[in-house]
Design a protein around this motif. Structure first.
Motif, PDB file in Angstrom:
ATOM      1  N   GLU A 147       0.783  -1.154  -0.170  1.00 29.14           N
ATOM      2  CA  GLU A 147       0.062  -0.159   0.056  1.00 29.14           C
ATOM      3  C   GLU A 147       0.854   1.211  -0.009  1.00 29.14           C
ATOM      4  N   PHE A 148       0.422   2.273  -0.820  1.00 30.91           N
ATOM      5  CA  PHE A 148       1.269   3.558  -0.391  1.00 30.91           C
ATOM      6  C   PHE A 148      -0.071   4.652  -0.623  1.00 30.91           C
ATOM      7  N   LYS A 149       0.316   6.014  -0.387  1.00 33.55           N
ATOM      8  CA  LYS A 149      -0.687   7.042  -0.577  1.00 33.55           C
ATOM      9  C   LYS A 149       0.031   8.154  -1.257  1.00 33.55           C
ATOM     10  N   GLU A 150      -0.615   8.998  -1.870  1.00 35.83           N
ATOM     11  CA  GLU A 150      -0.193  10.181  -2.684  1.00 35.83           C
ATOM     12  C   GLU A 150      -0.328  11.390  -1.538  1.00 35.83           C
ATOM     13  N   MET A 151       0.787  12.305  -1.472  1.00 36.40           N
ATOM     14  CA  MET A 151       0.911  13.447  -0.644  1.00 36.40           C
ATOM     15  C   MET A 151       1.472  14.501  -1.209  1.00 36.40           C
ATOM     16  N   VAL A 152       1.308  15.632  -1.166  1.00 40.13           N
ATOM     17  CA  VAL A 152       1.944  16.897  -1.361  1.00 40.13           C
ATOM     18  C   VAL A 152       2.577  17.588  -0.011  1.00 40.13           C
ATOM     19  N   LYS A 153       3.942  17.500  -0.116  1.00 39.98           N
ATOM     20  CA  LYS A 153       4.718  18.049   0.949  1.00 39.98           C
ATOM     21  C   LYS A 153       4.989  19.512   0.955  1.00 39.98           C
TER      22      LYS A 153
ATOM     23  N   HIS B 249      19.836  21.994   3.713  1.00 41.20           N
ATOM     24  CA  HIS B 249      19.070  21.728   2.327  1.00 41.20           C
ATOM     25  C   HIS B 249      17.648  22.134   2.338  1.00 41.20           C
ATOM     26  N   LEU B 250      17.333  23.018   1.396  1.00 43.81           N
ATOM     27  CA  LEU B 250      15.788  23.457   1.084  1.00 43.81           C
ATOM     28  C   LEU B 250      15.120  23.120  -0.035  1.00 43.81           C
ATOM     29  N   PHE B 251      14.081  22.316   0.253  1.00 46.28           N
ATOM     30  CA  PHE B 251      13.497  21.709  -0.987  1.00 46.28           C
ATOM     31  C   PHE B 251      12.168  22.162  -1.067  1.00 46.28           C
ATOM     32  N   LYS B 252      11.748  22.446  -2.469  1.00 44.95           N
ATOM     33  CA  LYS B 252      10.579  23.118  -2.599  1.00 44.95           C
ATOM     34  C   LYS B 252       9.305  22.017  -2.210  1.00 44.95           C
ATOM     35  N   LYS B 253       8.155  22.570  -2.480  1.00 47.74           N
ATOM     36  CA  LYS B 253       6.775  21.984  -2.292  1.00 47.74           C
ATOM     37  C   LYS B 253       6.716  20.838  -3.590  1.00 47.74           C
ATOM     38  N   GLN B 254       6.440  19.553  -3.024  1.00 41.13           N
ATOM     39  CA  GLN B 254       6.482  18.451  -4.069  1.00 41.13           C
ATOM     40  C   GLN B 254       5.544  17.568  -3.901  1.00 41.13           C
ATOM     41  N   LYS B 255       4.994  16.635  -4.729  1.00 40.96           N
ATOM     42  CA  LYS B 255       4.202  15.485  -4.534  1.00 40.96           C
ATOM     43  C   LYS B 255       4.922  14.431  -4.529  1.00 40.96           C
ATOM     44  N   TYR B 256       4.555  13.447  -3.702  1.00 48.02           N
ATOM     45  CA  TYR B 256       5.355  12.033  -3.518  1.00 48.02           C
ATOM     46  C   TYR B 256       4.275  11.120  -3.191  1.00 48.02           C
ATOM     47  N   VAL B 257       4.617   9.651  -3.444  1.00 45.63           N
ATOM     48  CA  VAL B 257       4.398   8.623  -3.119  1.00 45.63           C
ATOM     49  C   VAL B 257       4.903   8.157  -1.875  1.00 45.63           C
ATOM     50  N   VAL B 258       3.949   7.667  -0.758  1.00 47.64           N
ATOM     51  CA  VAL B 258       4.790   7.467   0.591  1.00 47.64           C
ATOM     52  C   VAL B 258       4.367   5.931   0.789  1.00 47.64           C
ATOM     53  N   PHE B 259       5.413   5.054   1.124  1.00 46.36           N
ATOM     54  CA  PHE B 259       5.276   3.804   1.504  1.00 46.36           C
ATOM     55  C   PHE B 259       5.799   3.730   2.829  1.00 46.36           C
TER      56      PHE B 259
ATOM     57  N   PHE C 179       5.850   0.918  -7.502  1.00 45.78           N
ATOM     58  CA  PHE C 179       6.121   2.388  -8.231  1.00 45.78           C
ATOM     59  C   PHE C 179       6.220   2.403  -9.706  1.00 45.78           C
ATOM     60  N   ASP C 180       6.824   1.348 -10.400  1.00 47.87           N
ATOM     61  CA  ASP C 180       7.023   1.029 -11.666  1.00 47.87           C
ATOM     62  C   ASP C 180       5.748   0.558 -12.408  1.00 47.87           C
ATOM     63  N   GLU C 181       5.024  -0.458 -11.670  1.00 40.82           N
ATOM     64  CA  GLU C 181       3.901  -0.960 -12.087  1.00 40.82           C
ATOM     65  C   GLU C 181       2.881   0.143 -12.268  1.00 40.82           C
ATOM     66  N   GLU C 182       2.774   0.995 -11.366  1.00 41.06           N
ATOM     67  CA  GLU C 182       1.817   2.177 -11.271  1.00 41.06           C
ATOM     68  C   GLU C 182       2.204   3.214 -12.391  1.00 41.06           C
ATOM     69  N   GLY C 183       3.376   3.179 -12.896  1.00 40.08           N
ATOM     70  CA  GLY C 183       3.553   4.110 -13.834  1.00 40.08           C
ATOM     71  C   GLY C 183       4.004   5.272 -13.310  1.00 40.08           C
TER      72      GLY C 183
ATOM     73  N   GLU D 184       4.371  14.384 -12.968  1.00 38.34           N
ATOM     74  CA  GLU D 184       3.082  14.009 -13.395  1.00 38.34           C
ATOM     75  C   GLU D 184       2.769  12.613 -13.690  1.00 38.34           C
ATOM     76  N   HIS D 185       1.786  12.004 -13.261  1.00 37.51           N
ATOM     77  CA  HIS D 185       1.698  10.483 -13.485  1.00 37.51           C
ATOM     78  C   HIS D 185       1.090  10.508 -15.016  1.00 37.51           C
ATOM     79  N   PRO D 186       1.583   9.391 -15.573  1.00 33.98           N
ATOM     80  CA  PRO D 186       1.531   9.269 -17.119  1.00 33.98           C
ATOM     81  C   PRO D 186       0.222   8.846 -17.294  1.00 33.98           C
ATOM     82  N   HIS D 187      -0.656   8.205 -16.430  1.00 35.26           N
ATOM     83  CA  HIS D 187      -1.786   7.700 -16.729  1.00 35.26           C
ATOM     84  C   HIS D 187      -2.898   8.651 -16.319  1.00 35.26           C
ATOM     85  N   ALA D 188      -2.615   9.995 -15.814  1.00 32.68           N
ATOM     86  CA  ALA D 188      -3.580  10.738 -15.528  1.00 32.68           C
ATOM     87  C   ALA D 188      -4.303  11.562 -16.592  1.00 32.68           C
TER      88      ALA D 188
END
Length: 158
Positions: free
Chosen positions: A2-8, A84-94, A114-118, A154-158
């Motif tokens: 299982e995983f979830k998509e989140m924006v950090k 280190h400074l990182f910008k706002k980003q979308k992640y998949v979280v396991f 990750f690969d199977e989901e594209g 960007e998710h290629p299947h979106a």
């Protein structure tokens, strides 16, 4: 797995850093960096230790282990830490659950999903590992947990 998509939101990591490699000249600094970063738990009363790896899924990498901050009080920083400074980003979280020596098996499974989901890795953004402070000292137990955040474009299947 299982995983979830989140924006950090944008964040700062202050910690100890070193280059590493899984290649022929094997250099594996990660356990030592986590050990050193434990001092943040007692010294700075933090709830989590964060590891960031650049680039994700690479044989050669730069790893930092420390604490996440909203801002940096530069006057209070130690001389031997990196920032280190990182910008706002979308992640998949396991989530990894179980002894820390099994983390590589978790990564093997998550990369397959990750690969199977594209999904595609967002270049220039870190892979993030997060461990709650109360789990330090329990790395060999079944209750040990680590959240693993993989930056995605960007998710290629979106």
């Amino acid at each position: 797995m299982e995983f979830k998509e989140m924006v950090k939101e944008a964040f700062v990591v202050v910690g100890y850093s070193a280059p590493g490699s899984w290649g022929g000249d094997f250099a594996y600094p990660i356990p030592g960096l986590w050990e050193k970063a434990k001092e943040f738990i007692t010294t700075d009363q933090v709830d989590q230790i964060v590891g960031v790896c650049l680039p994700p899924r690479s044989d050669d990498y730069y790893y930092t282990c420390g604490v996440e901050m909203d801002s940096v009080a530069f006057r209070r920083m130690r001389k031997d830490v990196t920032v280190h400074l990182f910008k706002k980003q979308k992640y998949v979280v396991f989530k990894h659950t179980g002894p820390s020596q099994n983390i590589s098996a978790t990564y093997h499974k998550l990369w397959k999903v990750f690969d199977e989901e594209g999904y595609l890795i967002e270049k220039g953004m870190p892979e993030i590992e997060v461990v709650n402070a109360h789990l330090f000292g329990k790395e060999d137990s079944g209750e040990y947990e680590m959240d693993i955040w993989i930056p995605v474009g960007e998710h290629p299947h979106a």
